[in-house]
Design a protein around this motif. Structure first.
Motif, PDB file in Angstrom:
ATOM      1  N   TYR A 167       0.828  -1.200   0.000  1.00 49.49           N
ATOM      2  CA  TYR A 167       0.000   0.000   0.000  1.00 49.49           C
ATOM      3  C   TYR A 167       0.868   1.258   0.000  1.00 49.49           C
ATOM      4  N   SER A 168       0.387   2.282  -0.705  1.00 45.78           N
ATOM      5  CA  SER A 168       0.930   3.621  -0.497  1.00 45.78           C
ATOM      6  C   SER A 168       0.244   4.212   0.732  1.00 45.78           C
ATOM      7  N   ASN A 169       0.664   5.391   1.152  1.00 48.19           N
ATOM      8  CA  ASN A 169       0.102   5.990   2.368  1.00 48.19           C
ATOM      9  C   ASN A 169      -1.404   6.227   2.238  1.00 48.19           C
ATOM     10  N   LYS A 170      -1.830   6.835   1.147  1.00 47.67           N
ATOM     11  CA  LYS A 170      -3.245   7.120   0.957  1.00 47.67           C
ATOM     12  C   LYS A 170      -4.052   5.845   0.746  1.00 47.67           C
ATOM     13  N   ALA A 171      -3.484   4.906   0.012  1.00 43.47           N
ATOM     14  CA  ALA A 171      -4.202   3.654  -0.238  1.00 43.47           C
ATOM     15  C   ALA A 171      -4.388   2.868   1.058  1.00 43.47           C
ATOM     16  N   PHE A 172      -3.399   2.918   1.940  1.00 42.54           N
ATOM     17  CA  PHE A 172      -3.523   2.207   3.215  1.00 42.54           C
ATOM     18  C   PHE A 172      -4.613   2.830   4.070  1.00 42.54           C
ATOM     19  N   ARG A 173      -4.662   4.166   4.119  1.00 43.83           N
ATOM     20  CA  ARG A 173      -5.694   4.839   4.907  1.00 43.83           C
ATOM     21  C   ARG A 173      -7.085   4.501   4.386  1.00 43.83           C
ATOM     22  N   ARG A 174      -7.267   4.524   3.065  1.00 39.85           N
ATOM     23  CA  ARG A 174      -8.564   4.181   2.490  1.00 39.85           C
ATOM     24  C   ARG A 174      -8.933   2.738   2.809  1.00 39.85           C
ATOM     25  N   TYR A 175      -7.947   1.856   2.773  1.00 35.91           N
ATOM     26  CA  TYR A 175      -8.223   0.434   3.037  1.00 35.91           C
ATOM     27  C   TYR A 175      -8.699   0.222   4.472  1.00 35.91           C
ATOM     28  N   ILE A 176      -8.024   0.828   5.466  1.00 34.11           N
ATOM     29  CA  ILE A 176      -8.392   0.631   6.866  1.00 34.11           C
ATOM     30  C   ILE A 176      -9.775   1.201   7.148  1.00 34.11           C
ATOM     31  N   LEU A 177     -10.077   2.400   6.659  1.00 32.12           N
ATOM     32  CA  LEU A 177     -11.385   3.014   6.903  1.00 32.12           C
ATOM     33  C   LEU A 177     -12.505   2.205   6.253  1.00 32.12           C
ATOM     34  N   ALA A 178     -12.267   1.704   5.048  1.00 30.22           N
ATOM     35  CA  ALA A 178     -13.283   0.890   4.383  1.00 30.22           C
ATOM     36  C   ALA A 178     -13.437  -0.461   5.067  1.00 30.22           C
ATOM     37  N   ARG A 179     -12.341  -1.046   5.499  1.00 32.34           N
ATOM     38  CA  ARG A 179     -12.407  -2.347   6.181  1.00 32.34           C
ATOM     39  C   ARG A 179     -13.202  -2.262   7.473  1.00 32.34           C
ATOM     40  N   ASP A 180     -12.985  -1.199   8.248  1.00 28.21           N
ATOM     41  CA  ASP A 180     -13.665  -1.023   9.531  1.00 28.21           C
ATOM     42  C   ASP A 180     -14.966  -0.248   9.414  1.00 28.21           C
ATOM     43  N   ARG A 181     -15.389   0.071   8.174  1.00 27.18           N
ATOM     44  CA  ARG A 181     -16.664   0.744   7.911  1.00 27.18           C
ATOM     45  C   ARG A 181     -16.778   2.068   8.659  1.00 27.18           C
ATOM     46  N   HIS A 182     -15.679   2.780   8.756  1.00 27.80           N
ATOM     47  CA  HIS A 182     -15.654   4.096   9.405  1.00 27.80           C
ATOM     48  C   HIS A 182     -16.215   4.036  10.826  1.00 27.80           C
ATOM     49  N   THR A 183     -16.004   2.930  11.509  1.00 30.09           N
ATOM     50  CA  THR A 183     -16.481   2.759  12.875  1.00 30.09           C
ATOM     51  C   THR A 183     -15.294   2.715  13.831  1.00 30.09           C
ATOM     52  N   CYS A 184     -15.311   3.588  14.844  1.00 27.28           N
ATOM     53  CA  CYS A 184     -14.209   3.658  15.794  1.00 27.28           C
ATOM     54  C   CYS A 184     -14.076   2.331  16.543  1.00 27.28           C
ATOM     55  N   PHE A 185     -12.877   1.798  16.594  1.00 24.72           N
ATOM     56  CA  PHE A 185     -12.617   0.520  17.252  1.00 24.72           C
ATOM     57  C   PHE A 185     -12.847   0.615  18.759  1.00 24.72           C
ATOM     58  N   CYS A 187     -14.853   3.215  20.655  1.00 23.70           N
ATOM     59  CA  CYS A 187     -16.141   3.671  21.190  1.00 23.70           C
ATOM     60  C   CYS A 187     -17.329   3.329  20.299  1.00 23.70           C
ATOM     61  N   GLY A 188     -17.104   2.951  19.049  1.00 24.53           N
ATOM     62  CA  GLY A 188     -18.195   2.599  18.158  1.00 24.53           C
ATOM     63  C   GLY A 188     -18.798   3.751  17.400  1.00 24.53           C
ATOM     64  N   ASN A 189     -18.337   4.984  17.641  1.00 21.14           N
ATOM     65  CA  ASN A 189     -18.845   6.139  16.903  1.00 21.14           C
ATOM     66  C   ASN A 189     -18.196   6.218  15.524  1.00 21.14           C
ATOM     67  N   TYR A 190     -18.609   7.219  14.752  1.00 22.28           N
ATOM     68  CA  TYR A 190     -18.023   7.427  13.427  1.00 22.28           C
ATOM     69  C   TYR A 190     -16.547   7.787  13.569  1.00 22.28           C
ATOM     70  N   GLY A 191     -15.705   7.169  12.747  1.00 21.43           N
ATOM     71  CA  GLY A 191     -14.270   7.428  12.795  1.00 21.43           C
ATOM     72  C   GLY A 191     -13.702   7.688  11.421  1.00 21.43           C
ATOM     73  N   ASP A 192     -12.741   8.603  11.352  1.00 20.26           N
ATOM     74  CA  ASP A 192     -12.091   8.902  10.077  1.00 20.26           C
ATOM     75  C   ASP A 192     -10.587   9.070  10.237  1.00 20.26           C
ATOM     76  N   THR A 193     -10.012   8.504  11.306  1.00 18.13           N
ATOM     77  CA  THR A 193      -8.568   8.536  11.494  1.00 18.13           C
ATOM     78  C   THR A 193      -8.051   7.117  11.705  1.00 18.13           C
ATOM     79  N   ILE A 194      -6.741   6.964  11.616  1.00 17.81           N
ATOM     80  CA  ILE A 194      -6.092   5.663  11.794  1.00 17.81           C
ATOM     81  C   ILE A 194      -5.295   5.684  13.094  1.00 17.81           C
ATOM     82  N   ASP A 195      -5.441   4.633  13.898  1.00 23.54           N
ATOM     83  CA  ASP A 195      -4.705   4.542  15.159  1.00 23.54           C
ATOM     84  C   ASP A 195      -3.925   3.234  15.204  1.00 23.54           C
ATOM     85  N   HIS A 196      -2.727   3.295  15.800  1.00 28.80           N
ATOM     86  CA  HIS A 196      -1.888   2.108  15.972  1.00 28.80           C
ATOM     87  C   HIS A 196      -2.195   1.465  17.323  1.00 28.80           C
TER      88      HIS A 196
END
Length: 234
Positions: A167-185, A187-196
């Motif tokens: 993955y490139s940087n942008k492609a990786f971010r899109r992949y994680i958000l799509a995989r997790d359906r924009h759901t925060c791991f 609290c369960g609210n809407y999420g649009d960031t990546i956390d390690h």
């Protein structure tokens, strides 16, 4: 003689609420003492800053989450309408189901196992990939890092001396958000960031296994803490 401004008393009172230690709750809208609000944590939080929701509202929502049974499809909580649920006066109907915090399965990757990797004479493994604009790049990394990237599905083995980033940087971010359906791991609210899960400061890497979707508040609150420490304090 200057005209009298009748709005001055109300403005002074509003400013006095802040300077005397009061804060308006983002959920119930009442002005309450700062002691009724949890302190913010994380590197970006200023000294003395408080969360937007008071303790009583947090306790009420926690009890509702424990006893409520959602009749709708749980996948609906990932809808973008959940973004504004925190600031609404009556957000009970839009509160998401408590997350199960189940780690997502890694993507299927074909190719040789990392055990076939052999470093060159300098003790390095060649890694290559592409930038966000499609340009090719390469660098040399340690064998231990190369094995981790392959095992955590961020790269594949090209030959015994070379791996390729998937993955490139942008492609990786899109992949994680799509995989997790924009759901925060967390609290369960809407999420649009990546956390390690394991912070990079403590040896974690940007891989599909170690990264999850998170909302901005949870991402800043977790900061560089381990997953167990953050969940224990929340």
């Amino acid at each position: 003689m200057m005209p009298t401004n009748h709005n001055e008393p109300s403005q002074q009172h509003s400013a006095g609420d802040i300077t005397t230690g009061f804060k308006r709750c983002a959920r119930c809208g009442d002005n309450k003492p700062l002691s009724d609000f949890l302190r913010r944590t994380g590197k970006r939080s200023s000294q003395g800053s408080r969360r937007g929701t008071c303790r009583s509202c947090r306790a009420q929502l926690k009890n509702l989450e424990q006893t409520a049974v959602l009749t709708a499809d749980p996948r609906l909580v990932t809808d973008h309408s959940v973004r504004n649920s925190r600031s609404s006066v009556h957000p009970v109907a839009a509160s998401p189901q408590p997350p199960t915090r189940t780690l997502p399965a890694p993507p299927p990757v074909e190719g040789p196992d990392a055990s076939v990797l052999r470093p060159n004479r300098q003790g390095k493994i060649r890694m290559r990939g592409r930038t966000d604009k499609g340009s090719r790049w390469h660098q040399e990394i340690d064998l231990e890092l190369a094995v981790t990237l392959v095992q955590e599905h961020a790269a594949v083995v090209v030959n015994r001396n070379t791996i390729r980033r998937l993955y490139s940087n942008k492609a990786f971010r899109r992949y994680i958000l799509a995989r997790d359906r924009h759901t925060c791991f967390f609290c369960g609210n809407y999420g649009d960031t990546i956390d390690h899960l394991l912070p990079r400061a403590k040896g974690g890497h940007t891989t599909p296994v170690n990264c999850v979707c998170a909302c901005n508040e949870c991402n800043q609150s977790k900061a560089d803490r381990n997953l167990e420490d953050f969940i224990g304090d929340s």
